[in-house]
Design a protein around this motif. Sequence first.
Motif, short mmCIF file in Angstrom:
data_model
loop_
_atom_site.label_atom_id
_atom_site.label_comp_id
_atom_site.label_asym_id
_atom_site.label_seq_id
_atom_site.Cartn_x
_atom_site.Cartn_y
_atom_site.Cartn_z
N LEU A 177 -34.22 22.71 -0.58
CA LEU A 177 -34.80 22.96 -1.90
C LEU A 177 -34.98 24.46 -2.11
O LEU A 177 -35.18 25.19 -1.15
CB LEU A 177 -36.16 22.26 -2.02
N PRO A 178 -34.91 24.94 -3.35
CA PRO A 178 -34.58 24.19 -4.57
C PRO A 178 -33.09 23.91 -4.67
O PRO A 178 -32.27 24.64 -4.12
CB PRO A 178 -35.05 25.12 -5.68
N CYS A 179 -32.75 22.83 -5.38
CA CYS A 179 -31.35 22.50 -5.56
C CYS A 179 -31.19 21.71 -6.86
O CYS A 179 -32.16 21.28 -7.48
CB CYS A 179 -30.81 21.69 -4.38
N VAL A 180 -29.92 21.56 -7.27
CA VAL A 180 -29.56 20.76 -8.44
C VAL A 180 -28.92 19.47 -7.94
O VAL A 180 -28.05 19.50 -7.06
CB VAL A 180 -28.59 21.51 -9.36
N VAL A 181 -29.35 18.34 -8.49
CA VAL A 181 -28.76 17.04 -8.14
C VAL A 181 -28.29 16.37 -9.43
O VAL A 181 -29.09 16.19 -10.36
CB VAL A 181 -29.78 16.13 -7.42
N THR A 182 -27.00 16.02 -9.50
CA THR A 182 -26.50 15.29 -10.67
C THR A 182 -26.28 13.83 -10.28
O THR A 182 -25.75 13.53 -9.21
CB THR A 182 -25.20 15.91 -11.22
N VAL A 183 -26.70 12.93 -11.16
CA VAL A 183 -26.84 11.51 -10.82
C VAL A 183 -25.81 10.66 -11.56
O VAL A 183 -25.58 10.82 -12.76
CB VAL A 183 -28.27 11.03 -11.18
N ASN A 184 -25.22 9.72 -10.83
CA ASN A 184 -24.22 8.81 -11.38
C ASN A 184 -24.84 7.70 -12.23
O ASN A 184 -26.01 7.35 -12.05
CB ASN A 184 -23.46 8.11 -10.24
#
Length: 290
Positions: A177-184
């Motif tokens: 962290l911190p990070c970006v998570v893109t979700v399906n």
Amino acid sequence: MSLNIIVLAKQVPDTRNVGKDAMKEDGTINRAALPAIFNPEDLNALEQALRLKEANPGSTVTLLTMGLPRAAEIVREAIYRGADGGIVLTDRPFGGADTLATSYSLAQAVKKFGNYDIILGGRQAIDGDTAQVGPQIAEKLGIPQVTYAEEILGLSDGKVTVKRRLEHGVETVVAPLPCVVTVNGSAAPCRPRNAKRLMKYKNAASPSEMSKLPQVVADLVAAHPELQIKEWGAAYVEADPEQIGLPGSPTKVKTVENVVFTAKESRRLDNDDAQIEELVKELIANHTIG
């Protein structure tokens, strides 16, 4: 561990009903001609954020969206489901942005937000299907990214464990962290509105909406900060005018049209192996299959 969670979401035109008035002359979408909805995969991301909030007491979920002032509608939708508040990034100079200009604008807003631990968003928006904005934001912020996320499995020691759904299987990764998570869209669907939250926050409004409210409702909103949806403009997030909106967009949409597939011809076969074999050979010969 308490978290400051940002959910990126977009109010999108319902592209299932594209008509002749869907485009303006300058090549941008005529959003007034299409119904506006909460981007589906952003709802999946919101659910993951709310689960993180529940698993980490003291955490907050803030929805960040860029669009017209009416995008406050999806902020309210997020609040009804459990988000703590939201920000509408709206200003005329932001208009006509492609993914590059959009990601820059949102990254500037995230920097202005300041203290955040994780950013979640849908894999892609149904009005563009590019899946570029989330990764570009991560690059502009200089933080790690995890794409194609299906489930956030846990969080400890400043790292998040994510299950990714790939074309030929699943993969479990750990990111700091911190990070970006893109979700399906294959992730868990978002929970429905909570009736108590709906009644409590039904009058939540942005500054652009305040002038249209009855005075008694406007006074109520002004007296309760939790009902106030923030609006940020280009100057507030210190955006470079040359990197936002149309000036910052190297991609231009030429046209949008509704394509309906129809069969030009048809052939009826009997329950006969020889006829089926002959048809398959024909389809291979004209490169329809094979």
